[in-house]
Design a protein around this motif. Structure first.
Motif, PDB file in Angstrom:
ATOM      1  N   ALA A  20      27.109  39.619  35.280  1.00 27.56           N
ATOM      2  CA  ALA A  20      27.769  38.363  35.647  1.00 27.56           C
ATOM      3  C   ALA A  20      28.927  38.070  34.702  1.00 27.56           C
ATOM      4  N   CYS A  21      28.766  38.383  33.421  1.00 25.87           N
ATOM      5  CA  CYS A  21      29.830  38.137  32.444  1.00 25.87           C
ATOM      6  C   CYS A  21      31.010  39.067  32.651  1.00 25.87           C
ATOM      7  N   GLY A  22      30.754  40.297  33.063  1.00 29.10           N
ATOM      8  CA  GLY A  22      31.826  41.275  33.211  1.00 29.10           C
ATOM      9  C   GLY A  22      32.267  41.436  34.650  1.00 29.10           C
ATOM     10  N   GLY A  23      32.108  40.420  35.465  1.00 27.45           N
ATOM     11  CA  GLY A  23      32.422  40.504  36.893  1.00 27.45           C
ATOM     12  C   GLY A  23      33.917  40.485  37.171  1.00 27.45           C
ATOM     13  N   THR A  24      34.241  40.363  38.430  1.00 31.08           N
ATOM     14  CA  THR A  24      35.621  40.338  38.898  1.00 31.08           C
ATOM     15  C   THR A  24      36.344  39.114  38.350  1.00 31.08           C
ATOM     16  N   PRO A  25      37.577  39.283  37.868  1.00 26.02           N
ATOM     17  CA  PRO A  25      38.315  38.110  37.385  1.00 26.02           C
ATOM     18  C   PRO A  25      38.593  37.142  38.539  1.00 26.02           C
ATOM     19  N   PRO A  26      38.746  35.872  38.231  1.00 25.85           N
ATOM     20  CA  PRO A  26      38.958  34.894  39.303  1.00 25.85           C
ATOM     21  C   PRO A  26      40.306  35.111  39.995  1.00 25.85           C
ATOM     22  N   SER A  27      40.342  34.784  41.259  1.00 19.63           N
ATOM     23  CA  SER A  27      41.587  34.889  42.026  1.00 19.63           C
ATOM     24  C   SER A  27      42.523  33.747  41.656  1.00 19.63           C
ATOM     25  N   ARG A  28      43.821  34.017  41.780  1.00 19.65           N
ATOM     26  CA  ARG A  28      44.850  33.005  41.553  1.00 19.65           C
ATOM     27  C   ARG A  28      45.665  32.901  42.842  1.00 19.65           C
ATOM     28  N   TYR A  29      46.073  31.668  43.197  1.00 17.30           N
ATOM     29  CA  TYR A  29      46.765  31.426  44.458  1.00 17.30           C
ATOM     30  C   TYR A  29      48.115  30.771  44.193  1.00 17.30           C
ATOM     31  N   TYR A  30      49.110  31.152  44.979  1.00 16.19           N
ATOM     32  CA  TYR A  30      50.487  30.728  44.720  1.00 16.19           C
ATOM     33  C   TYR A  30      51.121  30.122  45.962  1.00 16.19           C
ATOM     34  N   GLU A  77      45.013  41.862  44.917  1.00 15.26           N
ATOM     35  CA  GLU A  77      43.944  41.082  45.555  1.00 15.26           C
ATOM     36  C   GLU A  77      43.591  39.813  44.771  1.00 15.26           C
ATOM     37  N   GLN A  78      43.762  39.822  43.451  1.00 18.79           N
ATOM     38  CA  GLN A  78      43.455  38.620  42.663  1.00 18.79           C
ATOM     39  C   GLN A  78      44.645  37.655  42.612  1.00 18.79           C
ATOM     40  N   ASP A  79      45.798  38.085  43.103  1.00 17.90           N
ATOM     41  CA  ASP A  79      46.999  37.238  43.113  1.00 17.90           C
ATOM     42  C   ASP A  79      47.443  37.104  44.561  1.00 17.90           C
ATOM     43  N   ALA A  80      47.143  35.962  45.145  1.00 12.09           N
ATOM     44  CA  ALA A  80      47.295  35.802  46.597  1.00 12.09           C
ATOM     45  C   ALA A  80      48.070  34.527  46.932  1.00 12.09           C
ATOM     46  N   TRP A  81      48.583  34.505  48.146  1.00 13.22           N
ATOM     47  CA  TRP A  81      49.282  33.326  48.659  1.00 13.22           C
ATOM     48  C   TRP A  81      48.255  32.283  49.085  1.00 13.22           C
TER      49      TRP A  81
END
Length: 196
Positions: A20-30, A77-81
């Motif tokens: 859980a600590c080393g999971g996928t980084p959170p997504s960011r939306y722009y 994928e972590q940097d999305a519109w």
């Protein structure tokens, strides 16, 4: 409960906690925008409608597109519109044209026409991406139709680039992509003024 079973349960819990600590980084939306409205409202009464932009299928997705080579692209994928890209393109072009002709006079083409436009703008986005170095690229065709009968006025194609303030930042890349759309709107505005 045996000691070995308890140890196995604790070990499993520890593995799950580490995962859980080393999971996928959170997504960011722009979101993109054309910037604040012009300080003084432009004079004139030219009415412009802007059709919803069409966007090439590869770029018409939530993930931001990064070109890695001549033919290879990757999707961040972590940097999305935060909104569909076609809607954002339409909004930025509309607002940037509004800075030239008045934001009250330039609107997305309404479903029901309550007034007749002097011009209608059609935009087709062929490429919309950033390079590996962060440079924003827009390649778009546009068509300008004139009057209530949508008579063909003129057309053009723009291949525009912009350099982000921080190439590693996807926030800066989104701003650079928005800047290319503002430049596109400038070319269309020049064509409108040439016919007004």
């Amino acid at each position: 409960m045996t000691g070995s079973f308890l140890r196995r349960c604790l070990a499993l819990f520890a593995v799950l906690a580490l995962a859980a600590c080393g999971g996928t980084p959170p997504s960011r939306y722009y979101l993109m925008d054309a910037g604040p409205p012009a300080a003084t409202a432009p004079a004139g009464d030219t009415v412009v409608f802007v059709d919803r932009a069409t966007v090439a299928a590869y770029a018409d997705r939530s993930a931001m597109v990064v070109r890695r080579g001549t033919t290879e692209v990757a999707f961040a994928e972590q940097d999305a519109w935060a909104e569909p890209i076609a809607a954002q393109v339409t909004s930025v072009v509309t607002d940037a044209l509004g800075d030239r002709f008045g934001r009250a006079n330039v609107v997305p083409t309404p479903v029901r026409l309550d007034r007749e436009p002097d011009f209608r703008v059609v935009v087709e986005v062929l490429r919309f991406e950033t390079g590996a170095d962060g440079t924003a690229l827009l390649d778009a065709r546009w068509t300008l139709l004139e009057g209530p009968n949508d008579d063909f006025a003129t057309a053009g194609r723009e291949r525009l680039t912009a350099t982000p303030t921080d190439p590693a930042s996807f926030d800066a890349r989104a701003a650079a992509l928005a800047a290319t759309l503002v430049d596109l709107a400038g070319a269309i505005a020049d064509a409108i003024e040439g016919r007004s």
